[in-house]
Write an enzyme that holds these catalytic residues in place. Structure first.
Site, PDB file in Angstrom:
ATOM      1  N   ASP A 192       1.196  -6.061  -7.441  1.00 47.71           N
ATOM      2  CA  ASP A 192       1.425  -5.433  -5.807  1.00 47.71           C
ATOM      3  C   ASP A 192       2.186  -6.735  -5.139  1.00 47.71           C
ATOM      4  OD1 ASP A 192       0.595  -2.823  -5.270  1.00 47.71           O
ATOM      5  OD2 ASP A 192      -1.238  -3.163  -5.838  1.00 47.71           O
ATOM      6  N   ARG A 276      -9.276   1.486   6.889  1.00 49.64           N
ATOM      7  CA  ARG A 276      -9.269   0.036   7.207  1.00 49.64           C
ATOM      8  C   ARG A 276      -8.778  -0.550   5.767  1.00 49.64           C
ATOM      9  NH1 ARG A 276     -15.701  -0.476   6.578  1.00 49.64           N
ATOM     10  NH2 ARG A 276     -15.608   1.246   5.496  1.00 49.64           N
ATOM     11  N   LYS A 313       5.512   4.967  -3.547  1.00 47.64           N
ATOM     12  CA  LYS A 313       4.035   5.108  -3.584  1.00 47.64           C
ATOM     13  C   LYS A 313       3.981   5.500  -2.089  1.00 47.64           C
ATOM     14  CE  LYS A 313       2.509   0.331  -2.916  1.00 47.64           C
ATOM     15  NZ  LYS A 313       1.651  -0.668  -3.665  1.00 47.64           N
ATOM     16  N   HIS A 314       2.970   6.437  -1.816  1.00 56.39           N
ATOM     17  CA  HIS A 314       1.886   6.954  -2.554  1.00 56.39           C
ATOM     18  C   HIS A 314       2.275   8.452  -2.290  1.00 56.39           C
ATOM     19  CE1 HIS A 314       0.326   3.476  -0.444  1.00 56.39           C
ATOM     20  NE2 HIS A 314      -0.293   3.185  -1.838  1.00 56.39           N
ATOM     21  N   HIS A 326      -9.624   4.698  -0.502  1.00 52.41           N
ATOM     22  CA  HIS A 326     -10.500   3.613  -1.362  1.00 52.41           C
ATOM     23  C   HIS A 326     -11.670   3.759  -0.956  1.00 52.41           C
ATOM     24  CE1 HIS A 326      -6.428   1.476  -0.242  1.00 52.41           C
ATOM     25  NE2 HIS A 326      -6.797   0.832  -1.416  1.00 52.41           N
ATOM     26  N   ASP A 396      -3.029   5.939  -8.723  1.00 50.96           N
ATOM     27  CA  ASP A 396      -3.404   4.867  -7.677  1.00 50.96           C
ATOM     28  C   ASP A 396      -4.844   4.528  -8.872  1.00 50.96           C
ATOM     29  OD1 ASP A 396      -3.710   3.204  -5.997  1.00 50.96           O
ATOM     30  OD2 ASP A 396      -3.437   4.371  -4.157  1.00 50.96           O
TER      31      ASP A 396
END
Length: 485
Positions: A192, A276, A313-314, A326, A396
């Protein structure tokens, strides 16, 4: 003056003590049940022995207390209540030992099945084409690479922080040479390195700005309705940034960048407290789909000029998603017709320049109302059949809460493979790869998992990776070090 008047009555003190012991037992039971989840990764290696030690110590203490008949002679609470509490504690501590030990044994069995068991090499190699995993130990990664158990590795800060870039490159080339010696295709080496908010290879690689900063000179960064055409200088700057970032990554041996972000910039009302971790407000290029398409396209061509693949992405785009994948499940209920005109435009225009498209863990209600895009056969058909996309489709990270919580790593991996996804990413918690692969091996042997797309996946991997530069770079590294890696 005596302090007795300020002390709570004996029964109250004993009641509070019993309540605290019960709460502690509940917390320990919860930890035992969750110790192998990604959320507790940092506690796992000390948590498992600690739980076993605490439970064993507690049981010994209860046995000693029973022999000394403390339960029978302690005044205050009725004897039956004290005996019931002792029994509850004993059963709870025994459950902690059983749960912790059973899970540790199951993880060890999964690891052994993948690393050591014989007789399943063909199935392991076939499934291995579909996994990209993070790693912490080079010898373990080498064993997986040599057996064909993985298609690629994911580099994180844990692999590069505090290390000489030359050593990192030599390590990667050593893995690539092992693949070549065993007649296997090169590994995908992914990272990344978007620039700006997300650049996990910096340091040691130089820090690069986010692509959105290129729009400042063009006067488009804050514009909701950006012009359909960017200045030639801006596109050239994006191409050059792709070249620079590609050169940085290529120097380490990385051949696939998990970028650029093709999501549109979210509306201003979407606050950081609701997002977040993804933080599209910091990472997305623009509100305008054409601007995103043109800038990301120029950047991807710059990466390609340095033999580094790009990942859009995404998909299907997270700009309209309120939750953070997440942590939690999320939905995108925007009609497909609306998405096609806006959110999907950067993906459709950029797909021919990309090596892969990353599928998000968000339910695309208009296409598949039940499963996240990353696990959905309907979403895969949309991209393959309706769009004609011929690159790799990648999930992912399967450690993310949006799929791990409702499905677990086993079911998530089986659903993604069954949907026709090419690559399953297991990066944050690399140890989750072992139960995922063990589960897939067992499902394949039972005939419960079909992989009609595995040959096409292999062809897509071959198209993405060019073996020639691997040997050339390895020779340069060996010449620089004076010894072969």
């Amino acid at each position: 003056m005596s302090n007795d008047r300020f002390r709570p009555p004996t029964r109250l003190r004993q009641g509070l003590s019993m309540l605290l012991r019960a709460l502690a037992l509940i917390v320990l039971l919860a930890l035992a049940c969750q110790i192998h989840t990604p959320n507790l990764l940092r506690l796992r290696h000390v948590g498992v022995p600690a739980l076993l030690l605490v439970a064993a110590t507690g049981l010994v203490w209860l046995g000693w207390r029973a022999r000394r008949q403390h339960v029978a002679v302690t005044p205050g609470a009725p004897m039956r209540l004290r005996q019931a509490e002792a029994l509850m504690l004993a059963l709870g501590l025994a459950a902690i030992m059983v749960i912790t030990g059973q899970q540790a044994w199951q993880w060890r069995q999964a690891r052994t099945l993948v690393l050591q068991a014989s007789g399943n090499e063909m199935a392991l190699a076939m499934l291995g084409r579909h996994f990209i995993v993070g790693y912490r130990d080079f010898e373990e990664a080498a064993q997986l690479a040599t057996r064909g158990a993985i298609a690629g590795i994911y580099l994180s800060q844990a692999n590069v922080t505090g290390r000489d870039p030359l050593h990192v490159r030599a390590e990667i080339m050593a893995l690539q040479l092992l693949r070549e010696r065993h007649g296997l295709p090169p590994l995908i080496v992914a990272a990344d390195q978007e620039g700006g908010h997300v650049q996990h290879m910096s340091p040691p690689l130089p820090s690069r700005p986010a692509l959105s900063t290129l729009l400042t000179a063009d006067g488009l960064l804050a514009a909701e309705d950006a012009p359909p055409r960017l200045a030639a200088e801006t596109l050239l700057a994006a191409y050059q940034q792709g070249q620079q970032q590609g050169a940085d990554l290529q120097a380490l041996g990385i051949n696939l960048n998990l970028g650029p972000v093709a999501d549109l910039r979210p509306e201003a009302g979407r606050t950081a407290t609701r997002d977040r971790h993804t933080r599209l407000d910091l990472r997305a290029i623009s509100h305008d789909p054409q601007t995103v398409a043109e800038l990301s396209g120029a950047y991807m061509r710059g990466l390609a000029s340095r033999q580094v693949g790009a990942t859009l992405k995404h998909f299907p785009g997270l700009a309209g998603v309120a939750g953070d994948t997440h942590l939690h499940s999320a939905r995108l209920d925007t009609p497909s017709a609306v998405l096609a005109e806006r959110d999907w435009l950067p993906f459709r225009q950029g797909m021919t320049a990309s090596g892969a498209i990353m599928l998000a863990h968000v339910v695309l209600g208009d296409v598949d109302a039940q499963q996240p895009a990353s696990l959905s056969p309907a979403v895969v058909r949309l991209l393959r059949q309706d769009w004609g996309y011929q690159g790799l489709l990648m999930t992912d990270d399967l450690n993310m809460g949006a799929v791990y919580r409702p499905y677990g790593i086993c079911a998530a991996a089986l659903r993604a493979l069954g949907a026709g996804v090419d690559l399953l990413l297991v990066s944050y918690d690399p140890e989750q790869f072992y139960p995922a692969m063990a589960c897939a091996l067992q499902a394949l042997q039972r005939g419960e998992l079909q992989l009609p797309h595995t040959a096409q996946t292999h062809q897509r991997l071959v198209r993405l990776l060019n073996p020639a530069p691997v040997r050339a770079m390895a020779q340069r590294v060996a010449a620089h070090q004076g010894d072969a890696p």
